[in-house]
Design a protein around this motif. Sequence first.
Motif, PDB file in Angstrom:
ATOM      1  N   MET A  18       0.947  -1.221  -0.152  1.00 44.18           N
ATOM      2  CA  MET A  18       0.041   0.035  -0.079  1.00 44.18           C
ATOM      3  C   MET A  18       0.788   1.213  -0.121  1.00 44.18           C
ATOM      4  N   THR A  19       0.144   2.066  -0.648  1.00 47.22           N
ATOM      5  CA  THR A  19       1.126   3.523  -0.303  1.00 47.22           C
ATOM      6  C   THR A  19       0.895   4.021   0.778  1.00 47.22           C
ATOM      7  N   PRO A  20       1.737   4.922   1.424  1.00 42.68           N
ATOM      8  CA  PRO A  20       1.454   5.699   2.384  1.00 42.68           C
ATOM      9  C   PRO A  20       0.161   6.405   2.392  1.00 42.68           C
ATOM     10  N   GLU A  21      -0.294   7.169   1.383  1.00 40.06           N
ATOM     11  CA  GLU A  21      -1.528   7.798   1.178  1.00 40.06           C
ATOM     12  C   GLU A  21      -2.899   6.676   1.579  1.00 40.06           C
ATOM     13  N   ARG A  22      -2.622   5.442   1.001  1.00 39.92           N
ATOM     14  CA  ARG A  22      -3.622   4.483   1.363  1.00 39.92           C
ATOM     15  C   ARG A  22      -3.702   3.903   2.792  1.00 39.92           C
ATOM     16  N   ARG A  23      -2.502   3.694   3.438  1.00 38.52           N
ATOM     17  CA  ARG A  23      -2.423   3.321   4.738  1.00 38.52           C
ATOM     18  C   ARG A  23      -3.250   4.448   5.777  1.00 38.52           C
ATOM     19  N   LEU A  24      -2.874   5.668   5.203  1.00 37.58           N
ATOM     20  CA  LEU A  24      -3.454   6.870   6.136  1.00 37.58           C
ATOM     21  C   LEU A  24      -4.908   6.978   5.973  1.00 37.58           C
TER      22      LEU A  24
END
Length: 67
Positions: A18-24
């Motif tokens: 996952m991208t950091p944006e998705r995890r956030l």
Amino acid sequence: MPPDEQFTPAQIAIYRQMTPERRLSLAEQLYWSAREIKAAWLRAQHTDWSEEKIAREVTRAFANART
């Protein structure tokens, strides 16, 4: 996750992809879902409370939460 549970290798692989944006985004969804669940519980426990009081109590509970 309770302390006695562990992530599976498959779960770890998914999170790492996952991208950091998705995890956030997932963390934010979890946060708002937890607030909704807390509000629903308070409504069930305190049927005489106004929505304003419930919102204040949810905010207080989350502001004082500890990890």
